[in-house]
Design an enzyme around this catalytic site. Structure first.
Site, PDB file in Angstrom:
ATOM      1  CG  ASN A  10      18.684 -28.497  -3.562  1.00 49.16           C
ATOM      2  OD1 ASN A  10      19.087 -27.365  -3.847  1.00 49.16           O
ATOM      3  ND2 ASN A  10      19.019 -29.120  -2.450  1.00 49.16           N
ATOM      4  CD1 TRP A  11      18.570 -26.718 -10.068  1.00 51.77           C
ATOM      5  CD2 TRP A  11      19.341 -24.770 -10.876  1.00 51.77           C
ATOM      6  NE1 TRP A  11      17.973 -26.511 -11.277  1.00 51.77           N
ATOM      7  CE2 TRP A  11      18.418 -25.318 -11.799  1.00 51.77           C
ATOM      8  CE3 TRP A  11      19.942 -23.548 -11.167  1.00 51.77           C
ATOM      9  CZ2 TRP A  11      18.098 -24.667 -13.004  1.00 51.77           C
ATOM     10  CZ3 TRP A  11      19.623 -22.905 -12.355  1.00 51.77           C
ATOM     11  CH2 TRP A  11      18.715 -23.463 -13.265  1.00 51.77           C
ATOM     12  CE  LYS A  12      22.026 -31.081  -3.227  1.00 47.49           C
ATOM     13  NZ  LYS A  12      22.597 -32.244  -2.608  1.00 47.49           N
ATOM     14  CG  HIS A  95      19.281 -29.756   1.702  1.00 47.38           C
ATOM     15  ND1 HIS A  95      20.555 -30.254   1.878  1.00 47.38           N
ATOM     16  CD2 HIS A  95      18.742 -30.453   0.669  1.00 47.38           C
ATOM     17  CE1 HIS A  95      20.762 -31.208   0.976  1.00 47.38           C
ATOM     18  NE2 HIS A  95      19.687 -31.338   0.231  1.00 47.38           N
ATOM     19  CD  GLU A  97      23.818 -30.605   0.391  1.00 53.61           C
ATOM     20  OE1 GLU A  97      23.444 -29.584  -0.209  1.00 53.61           O
ATOM     21  OE2 GLU A  97      23.857 -31.746  -0.130  1.00 53.61           O
ATOM     22  CD  GLU A 167      16.773 -34.231  -0.011  1.00 55.06           C
ATOM     23  OE1 GLU A 167      16.735 -34.340  -1.233  1.00 55.06           O
ATOM     24  OE2 GLU A 167      17.434 -33.355   0.575  1.00 55.06           O
ATOM     25  N   GLY A 173      24.050 -37.334  -2.941  1.00 58.53           N
ATOM     26  CA  GLY A 173      25.274 -37.105  -3.700  1.00 58.53           C
ATOM     27  C   GLY A 173      26.230 -38.285  -3.692  1.00 58.53           C
ATOM     28  CB  SER A 213      21.547 -41.046  -5.342  1.00 60.52           C
ATOM     29  OG  SER A 213      22.690 -40.558  -4.675  1.00 60.52           O
ATOM     30  N   GLY A 234      18.963 -33.593  -6.761  1.00 63.23           N
ATOM     31  CA  GLY A 234      20.156 -32.735  -6.764  1.00 63.23           C
ATOM     32  C   GLY A 234      20.873 -32.800  -8.100  1.00 63.23           C
TER      33      GLY A 234
HETATM   34  P1  13P Z   1      21.461 -35.776  -5.109  1.00 64.89           P
HETATM   35  O1  13P Z   1      20.268 -36.044  -5.995  1.00 64.89           O
HETATM   36  O2  13P Z   1      22.602 -35.136  -5.844  1.00 64.89           O
HETATM   37  O3  13P Z   1      21.861 -36.996  -4.334  1.00 64.89           O
HETATM   38  O4  13P Z   1      21.002 -34.672  -4.041  1.00 64.89           O
HETATM   39  C1  13P Z   1      19.831 -34.887  -3.345  1.00 64.89           C
HETATM   40  C2  13P Z   1      19.499 -33.661  -2.595  1.00 64.89           C
HETATM   41  O5  13P Z   1      20.158 -33.314  -1.629  1.00 64.89           O
HETATM   42  C3  13P Z   1      18.352 -32.866  -3.045  1.00 64.89           C
HETATM   43  O6  13P Z   1      18.012 -31.911  -2.112  1.00 64.89           O
END
Ligand code: 13P
Length: 249
Positions: A10-12, A95, A97, A167, A173, A213, A234
């Site tokens: 997930n590149w966000k 997600h 976020e 998640e 993160g 993470s 992420g």
């Molecule tokens: P991280 O791997 O950066 O913790 O992010 C996880 C995530 O939200 C994937 O959708």
């Protein structure tokens, strides 16, 4: 039949279109495998160049979001047909976020999941508890509720092809990965919940990822768990490390 692992990045909100092309060219040889489905969920503007850059490889390009209406006056949104026309096969839905910053709810998640299936796109449905909920001991109840609402109106045949990403919000993160036991416990509970909604066959077929993470060092143990069918990654998906995560064995 054994479930095939699915490892998705997930590149966000990272990578411009030209950066996306460079990253995919770098990662292409590193993520080559037959053992898992490899998906890069990228920002909408990167989808077309990413698709071009990934041509001839095992990388599947996915989206990070999608709206639940067909078309019309929804400024800034991306429709299911736009994704289908671009060749997208997977879309991340709900997600944490998006729930936190863009007011997505279990109800909008459900609408999007239904819409994705209607258009033949596989949803990667996200769920996860806050640290407070974990400390209150309501994690499993909360996750079950998120999963049940997300799947309202979804048929068993559709659900069998879905992907659920567990998640925990406190692990996203933060570098604070859930323990293998915590991740397996919740993923197993999600599978039980899917079995209750549908049947054993659907529970056995649906793929459940862990996200939060995930790194090259934590992936092998996490992905070896009986109910963890891969990961949603992420930060580490933007680095050559993603190759190690995909080829975790
Ligand atoms: P991280 O791997 O950066 O913790 O992010 C996880 C995530 O939200 C994937 O959708």
């Amino acid at each position: 039949m054994a479930r095939k692992k699915i490892i998705a990045g997930n590149w966000k909100m990272n990578m411009t279109p030209s950066e996306a092309v460079t990253l995919i060219k770098t990662l292409k040889p590193l993520v080559a495998t037959e053992d898992a489905d490899v998906v890069f969920c990228v920002p909408a503007i990167d989808i077309i160049p990413a698709m071009e850059a990934a041509k001839g490889s095992n990388i599947c390009i996915g989206a990070e979001n999608m709206y639940f209406e067909e078309k019309g006056a929804y400024t800034g949104e991306i429709s299911p047909n736009m994704l289908v026309d671009a060749g997208v096969k997977y879309v991340i839905i709900g997600h944490s976020e998006r729930r936190q910053y863009f007011a997505e709810t279990d109800e909008t998640v459900n609408k999007k999941v239904l819409k994705a299936f209607e258009h033949g796109i596989t949803p990667i449905i996200c769920c996860g508890e806050t640290l407070t909920q974990r400390e209150q001991g309501v994690t499993i109840d909360f996750i079950r509720q998120q999963v049940k609402i997300a799947l309202l109106g979804v048929s068993a045949e559709q659900a069998a092809t879905a992907v659920i990403a567990y998640e925990p919000i406190w692990a996203i993160g933060t570098g604070k990965v859930a323990t293998t036991e915590q991740a397996q416990e919740v993923c197993a509970a999600i599978r039980v919940c899917v079995g209750e909604i549908y049947d054993e066959a659907t529970a056995a077929a649906i793929r459940i990822q862990y996200g939060g993470s995930v790194s090259a060092s934590s992936a092998p143990e996490l992905f070896a768990q009986p109910d963890i069918d891969g990961g949603l990654v992420g930060g580490a998906a933007l680095k050559p490390d993603f190759g190690k995560i995909v080829n975790y064995k």
